[in-house]
Each structure stands twice: as C-alpha cells, then as structure tokens.
Design a protein around this motif. Structure first.
Motif, PDB file in Angstrom:
ATOM      1  N   GLU A 102       0.831  -1.203   0.000  1.00  0.00           N
ATOM      2  CA  GLU A 102       0.000   0.000   0.000  1.00  0.00           C
ATOM      3  C   GLU A 102       0.874   1.264   0.000  1.00  0.00           C
ATOM      4  OE1 GLU A 102      -3.238   0.324  -0.418  1.00  0.00           O
ATOM      5  OE2 GLU A 102      -3.256  -1.856  -0.730  1.00  0.00           O
ATOM      6  N   ARG A 133       2.041   1.742  -3.515  1.00  0.00           N
ATOM      7  CA  ARG A 133       0.925   2.195  -4.345  1.00  0.00           C
ATOM      8  C   ARG A 133       0.725   3.707  -4.207  1.00  0.00           C
ATOM      9  NH1 ARG A 133      -2.816  -1.464  -6.369  1.00  0.00           N
ATOM     10  NH2 ARG A 133      -2.246  -3.649  -6.027  1.00  0.00           N
ATOM     11  N   LYS A 172       1.070   6.536  -7.120  1.00  0.00           N
ATOM     12  CA  LYS A 172      -0.034   7.438  -7.440  1.00  0.00           C
ATOM     13  C   LYS A 172       0.389   8.900  -7.312  1.00  0.00           C
ATOM     14  CE  LYS A 172      -3.724   4.220  -6.242  1.00  0.00           C
ATOM     15  NZ  LYS A 172      -4.824   3.891  -5.304  1.00  0.00           N
ATOM     16  N   ILE A 189      -1.961  -0.144 -11.253  1.00  0.00           N
ATOM     17  CA  ILE A 189      -1.924   0.303  -9.856  1.00  0.00           C
ATOM     18  C   ILE A 189      -2.723   1.583  -9.687  1.00  0.00           C
ATOM     19  CG2 ILE A 189      -0.396   1.207  -8.058  1.00  0.00           C
ATOM     20  CD1 ILE A 189       1.727  -0.800  -9.082  1.00  0.00           C
ATOM     21  N   ARG A 190      -2.594   2.475 -10.635  1.00  0.00           N
ATOM     22  CA  ARG A 190      -3.348   3.739 -10.563  1.00  0.00           C
ATOM     23  C   ARG A 190      -4.852   3.499 -10.674  1.00  0.00           C
ATOM     24  NH1 ARG A 190       0.836   7.231 -14.347  1.00  0.00           N
ATOM     25  NH2 ARG A 190       2.268   7.810 -12.658  1.00  0.00           N
ATOM     26  N   ASP A 215      -6.215   1.033  -9.217  1.00  0.00           N
ATOM     27  CA  ASP A 215      -6.492   0.260  -7.996  1.00  0.00           C
ATOM     28  C   ASP A 215      -6.743  -1.215  -8.261  1.00  0.00           C
ATOM     29  OD1 ASP A 215      -6.186   2.261  -6.031  1.00  0.00           O
ATOM     30  OD2 ASP A 215      -8.152   3.082  -6.534  1.00  0.00           O
ATOM     31  N   GLN A 245      -6.152  -4.919  -7.746  1.00  0.00           N
ATOM     32  CA  GLN A 245      -5.625  -5.674  -6.620  1.00  0.00           C
ATOM     33  C   GLN A 245      -5.723  -7.172  -6.902  1.00  0.00           C
ATOM     34  OE1 GLN A 245      -4.647  -4.332  -3.546  1.00  0.00           O
ATOM     35  NE2 GLN A 245      -5.383  -2.215  -3.669  1.00  0.00           N
TER      36      GLN A 245
END
Length: 427
Positions: free
Chosen positions: A268, A271, A275, A291-292, A294, A296
């Motif tokens: 996290e 991440r 971002k 990743i941008r 989200d 998972q």
C-alpha cells in the motif's frame, strides 16, 4: 461414404503437412525452455541413466512419467535432444486428435457436422500452438478425447464392448500418468456410468473401471516407494507423504483466505508513492497504469475462484490485473487476442446454443460432451485458472460449437429455400 473418407484423408494429410511445416520452420533444435527443461532432463535420464527407476535424483524427477517416456523413446531412435523429432511426433499426435474429434462428432451427430468439426479442429490455433514446444499438452489433448470416445462407445454401443472397455481404461491410465490432475475425474465418472446404464449395472461397470484403474497404478507406485522411500502417487506434485508433506498442488484447494505469495506485489505504501507520480521499483508502464486504477489481487477464497473462472474461460484479455498469488498479469498481445477470438471465442455462443438445443431434445449425448467441460472447469476454478488449462477440453467445445453452427446454418438455409419457394409460387 468412400468419397467422404477420401475427403477426410485429404484434410488430415493437409493438416499434418501444415503442422510439420510449421514446427520445422519456426523451431530450432538447440533449446529447451520453461517446463521443457524438466521434461528434457527426465527423458535424458531415462536414456542415459541405468538407475533412473530407483534413483530420482535427476532434472525433472518431479514430473509424471508418461510424456518423458515418450520423449525418451524418440531420443533413443533419433538422438538425445532431437527436439524437432519430438515436434514432428507431436504434429502426428495433434493430427490424430483432429481425427478423433471427427470420429466422435460423426458417431453422435452426422457426417456434415463431423466434417465441420474436423476442419475447425485442424485449423484451431491452440492445436498448433503446443506442437512446437517440449510440453505435454499435445499428448493430453489426444488422450482426453480418445478416452471419452471409447468410454462413450463402451457405454452405448453393444459391438466390441470388451474392446472399448479396455481401450478406455488404457487411455485413462495413460492420461493420469501424463497429468495426474485427471484423477479428479475418477469419482465423477460414476455419473456417466449410471446415466447410460441401469443404475446397478452402471455401478457394477464403474466399480470394475475403478478397480482396474487403481490396480494399474500399483506398479508405478511401487517404483516411487523404492525411489523415494515413501508413498508417492504418480509424482511428487500429486500426493507425496514424505515428511508429512501432502502435495504442493493440493494446497491450492484450501478454502481459507488466500495469501499473496509474490514478494514483488506492490504494498500500500508503494501504491501511494506510484499514485504520487514516482516509480521506486521500476515497474512497467502497464503495471503502473493498473496500480493507478487500484487493481488488486483477489484476497478471499471466493474472489480467487471468480478470478480463476474468468481466466479459465475468457476468449480475450484487454485489461491487466493481478493473479491470486500477486503476480502481475498483463494484457494479451493483439495477435493472441485475435487468434483466440477467431478460433475459440467465436465458438462459445454456438456451443451454448448447441447445449440448450440438445437439452431441449433430451439427447443423452449432452452428458458425455459436457462432462469433461464441467469437471475440468470445476477443478481449475478450485485450484488455478488460466487459458492453458482450458485447452484440453477445447476438442469438446469444438464438437458442440460446430454442431451449433451446423444447426443454425441449416435453419437459415431452409428459411431461404422456403422464402424463395413461396416467392416463385406467388409469382
């Protein structure tokens, strides 16, 4: 019939020539990669090591024996690591798979539907894909379709019952010693025996099939006990009772919350950094974008099963994600997407139509065609889903899908004929 047989022979010859040409032109004889390293190591040990039966200390010892033994036979004739010879043999096996797709379709439907299934199977991209690699897939495709073909004959055809029974047992034996995951089919096979036979007769025949199948597993189990000094069923990835270790494969059946095994899975903290516009681990542009958004890895048992289901059945992949173990799973290439859609994806709606049609007609054949599709899907939804694990059942998808095309095209042609007849009559 003679004309039809000539057409089939001509098509099979063309497919074989194309497959052999492809593997010769697109592969060299100097490289074994990925899983092929272990299969090559096992086969080489068989040819070179006199003690390979009792001493499992060689590359690929954890593999099931059937495919390495086949490779070893080819090596003993054409030379060790003669990969092109293996690929040509796999081209022949792949062509035989097409032939049994045709035979099965002709047996249960008709010659026109069977010819369509033969053409589709012969040009099917995934049948080409694995012929030029040192992988067991081509052999699995063949053994799976031929096993169910002879099992169906045994259950429904009074001619040559003993012969068909023993052929089905032998091909099942070879199948599970090529890929032990097909042991998962064994308890479910009872359903086919009692669907196609009166219950008590079906149960009796199933128990005979089960007993002989288990009996045929004894010799290799004894070999494994001598080699490993413990009970090892087929190979160490199936059931291995050394040091209370059950199986690395069976661990995936756990219904507990999944853990992320991949140490490179973004935390996290990372991440948030990504971002904010940075890339501390030098991840790819595609992964940064995921990743941008989200993306998972699924972190629950149900989430993993849903991911497996989608990965197993999808005909295309245009968006990246993470596997349940936390590995980044990028988009398929444009060529991969197009080839999958045109060979497999286009069949899916016709397969669904065919299934509904056969159910409405109360045709019993639907059960034997759906059985490998459903059970294979269930196994890999529980364990691990990916396109490669669906490919063995593609022969059954082709049979059902091309039959759906045959039905719908026949309906359209009849509608056009009736319309033209009505217009001529009205004029």
């Amino acid at each position: 019939m003679k004309k039809s047989n000539n057409v089939v022979l001509y098509l099979l010859s063309c497919f074989l020539i194309i497959k052999v040409g492809v593997v010769i032109l697109t592969n060299d004889n100097n490289l074994a990669t990925g899983d092929g390293i272990s299969y090559n190591g096992y086969a080489t040990a068989i040819v070179q090591n006199n003690d390979w039966l009792t001493n499992p200390d060689f590359t690929g010892d954890y593999r099931p024996p059937a495919y390495p033994i086949l490779i070893a036979c080819i090596y003993s004739i054409f030379g060790i690591e003669n990969f092109v010879a293996v690929y040509i043999m796999q081209a022949i096996i792949s062509t035989l798979t097409c032939f049994y797709v045709y035979k099965f379709s002709r047996k249960i439907f008709n010659n026109k539907a069977a010819l369509l299934s033969l053409i589709w199977s012969g040009l099917y991209i995934f049948n080409f894909k694995y012929t030029g690699f040192l992988l067991r897939e081509t052999l699995i495709f063949f053994l799976l379709i031929i096993f169910f073909y002879y099992l169906y004959l045994y259950l429904t055809d009074n001619q040559h019952k003993k012969q068909n029974n023993w052929l089905s047992i032998v091909f099942y034996f070879l199948l599970i010693h090529t890929d032990p995951r097909y042991l998962f089919f064994l308890p479910f096979l009872l359903l086919l025996f009692i669907i196609y036979q009166p219950i008590w007769i079906g149960l009796k025949k199933y128990l005979f099939f089960l007993g002989i199948s288990l009996l045929l597993m004894v010799p290799w189990t004894i070999r494994n006990y001598v080699a490993y000094d413990a009970f090892v069923l087929i190979n160490t990835r199936t059931i291995d009772l050394r040091d209370s270790k059950v199986s690395i494969r069976l661990n995936r059946l756990s219904i507990k919350k999944d853990t992320i095994a991949n140490i490179d899975y973004p935390t996290e903290k990372e991440r948030k950094i990504i971002k904010d516009g940075n890339n501390p681990s030098n991840r790819s542009i595609e992964e940064i974008e995921a990743i941008r958004k989200d993306k998972q890895a699924p972190n629950s048992s149900m989430g993993r099963r849903i991911w497996n289901l989608k990965a197993f059945w999808r005909p295309w992949k245009f968006s990246a994600d993470y596997t349940p173990s936390g590995e980044f799973n990028g988009n398929w290439s444009l060529r991969h997407n197009v080839s999958s859609i045109l060979s497999y994806g286009i069949l899916l709606p016709f397969m669904i139509y065919s299934v509904i049609y056969l159910f409405k007609k109360k045709e019993k054949i639907i059960w034997v065609l759906l059985f490998p599709i459903v059970v294979q899907s269930l196994l890999h939804i529980l364990m691990w889903g990916k396109e490669r694990y669906r490919n063995p059942i593609d022969s059954f998808i082709i049979i059902l899908g091309t039959y759906g095309i045959y039905i719908i095209s026949g309906f359209i042609i009849n509608q056009i004929k009736n319309k033209n007849h009505y217009e001529i009559k009205a004029s």
